[in-house]
Design a protein around this motif. Structure first.
Motif, PDB file in Angstrom:
ATOM      1  N   GLN A  21       0.692  -1.184  -0.268  1.00 29.19           N
ATOM      2  CA  GLN A  21       0.125   0.017  -0.042  1.00 29.19           C
ATOM      3  C   GLN A  21       0.846   1.255   0.015  1.00 29.19           C
ATOM      4  O   GLN A  21       1.900   1.544   1.197  1.00 29.19           O
ATOM      5  CB  GLN A  21      -1.283  -0.249   1.354  1.00 29.19           C
ATOM      6  N   ILE A  22       0.784   2.122  -0.877  1.00 30.37           N
ATOM      7  CA  ILE A  22       1.683   3.420  -1.058  1.00 30.37           C
ATOM      8  C   ILE A  22       0.507   4.900  -0.674  1.00 30.37           C
ATOM      9  O   ILE A  22       1.384   5.636   0.811  1.00 30.37           O
ATOM     10  CB  ILE A  22       1.809   3.144  -2.473  1.00 30.37           C
ATOM     11  N   ILE A  23      -0.261   4.643  -1.636  1.00 31.35           N
ATOM     12  CA  ILE A  23      -1.526   6.178  -1.030  1.00 31.35           C
ATOM     13  C   ILE A  23      -2.940   5.403  -0.383  1.00 31.35           C
ATOM     14  O   ILE A  23      -3.208   4.848  -1.184  1.00 31.35           O
ATOM     15  CB  ILE A  23      -0.976   7.143  -1.474  1.00 31.35           C
ATOM     16  N   SER A  83      -2.391   0.440  -4.218  1.00 31.10           N
ATOM     17  CA  SER A  83      -1.481  -0.507  -3.691  1.00 31.10           C
ATOM     18  C   SER A  83      -0.162  -0.584  -5.259  1.00 31.10           C
ATOM     19  O   SER A  83      -0.743  -0.436  -6.522  1.00 31.10           O
ATOM     20  CB  SER A  83      -1.856  -2.107  -3.553  1.00 31.10           C
ATOM     21  N   ASP A  84       0.799  -1.127  -5.017  1.00 33.75           N
ATOM     22  CA  ASP A  84       2.056  -1.159  -5.677  1.00 33.75           C
ATOM     23  C   ASP A  84       2.447  -2.675  -6.251  1.00 33.75           C
ATOM     24  O   ASP A  84       2.617  -3.118  -5.079  1.00 33.75           O
ATOM     25  CB  ASP A  84       2.931  -0.693  -5.914  1.00 33.75           C
TER      26      ASP A  84
END
Length: 325
Positions: A207-209, A213-214
């Motif tokens: 999870q990035i923002i 998710s990346d």
């Protein structure tokens, strides 16, 4: 399992408590086993060897919920020999035990509906509407197996001369820890040693923002000499391989560190230029490639001390390859 253990790190994030670490033996003894199949014509020229390969994996605290699978690929470094058997085999599991009771209601409607306008003896300037219908109902009860999730997937690669294992987590199992991979190959009767490559891969999402998710996928490679159990000459050759590989990696790291040191600016500049002429991770690629040409291609760019250490490794590798014939 003999020899030192080598560890490679996959830093998935910059945090100290994140990332994935894989570990595998530096060298492994294999043993001959009896084949389940009858090969009368080949019995005098071939044998079956079994390799027990322990692999350890550790996930950093922050990534323990991000990893979705591990995959391990095992192939020969130079010669290729057919796979006879492997374990673990593909396994599935479900969070539900036993069978599921299923009950379905089935309704079937049949009807005729219409509107007729016209002149009839019974009805003048009238209309006739009919709606004839019947409805039947039935209940079907049966048992079915719950949906199965894949815990382990495994199979052959490289035209039957390699194997892969893919592991998934579940509520009852974890990806972390040690696991044993068992592989059996059919090799020449005179075989006493060789070199295999173990590729360890990890996939997942981070999870990035907010909810975004990346997806990520990282891998590392182990090059492992294997030798026939009880063969002292083969064991010594495997140990020479491990010692020369370790020395090559150490000297390569020292050379990179020395590139920014030195007594004069000209010395530092010379070292830096020579390093920049080499591919990134040159020493690691030489170890993994299995080809002596990789050393000769860049020999002119190597400092003499590193070239000497690389020659020792290539010579030790040739000794292991000679045991495969």
């Amino acid at each position: 399992v003999m020899g030192l253990f080598l560890a490679l790190h996959l830093d998935l994030t910059a945090a100290n408590d994140s990332g994935v670490r894989f570990d595998a033996p530096a060298m492994i003894a294999v043993r001959p086993i009896a084949s389940n199949q009858s090969h009368d014509a080949e019995s005098s020229s071939e044998k079956v060897i079994e390799l027990l390969l322990p692999v350890t994996s550790e996930i950093g605290m922050r990534d323990r919920g991000n990893v979705s699978s591990f995959r391990f690929d095992i192939v020969w470094n130079q010669q290729s020999y057919p796979l006879v058997n492997y374990a673990p085999k593909t396994q599935t599991s479900s969070e539900i035990e036993g069978l599921i009771d299923v009950e379905k209601n089935e309704d079937q409607a049949r009807g005729i509906g219409g509107s007729l306008n016209g002149r009839f003896p019974e009805m003048v300037n009238g209309s006739l509407k009919a709606d004839l219908s019947s409805r039947t109902g039935s209940t079907v009860k049966y048992h079915e197996r719950p949906q199965q999730d894949v815990l382990v997937a495994s199979g052959t690669t490289n035209r039957g001369c390699g194997v892969f294992f893919r592991f998934h987590p579940s509520k009852q199992t974890t990806l972390e820890g040690g696991r044993d991979l068992v592989i059996a190959f059919r090799v020449p009767k005179t075989w006493s040693g060789g070199v295999i490559k173990l590729k360890c891969s990890v996939t997942g999402k981070r999870q990035i923002i907010g909810s975004w998710s990346d997806s990520f996928e990282e891998s590392c490679m182990f090059v492992i000499p294997i030798y026939l159990e009880g063969d002292d000459q083969a064991r010594d050759a495997a140990q020479d391989f491990v010692d020369s590989e370790t020395k090559l990696r150490i000297n390569w790291d020292q050379l990179q560190n020395r590139a920014t040191d030195g007594s004069t600016y000209l010395h530092r500049l010379s070292r830096t230029e020579r390093l920049q002429s080499l591919p990134p991770q040159w020493a690691h690629r030489l170890i993994q490639s299995g080809r002596d040409e990789y050393l000769e291609k860049y020999r002119s760019n190597l400092p003499q001390d590193l070239a000497d250490v690389a020659d020792q490794f290539v010579l030790a590798r040739k000794g292991m390859f000679a045991l495969s014939r």
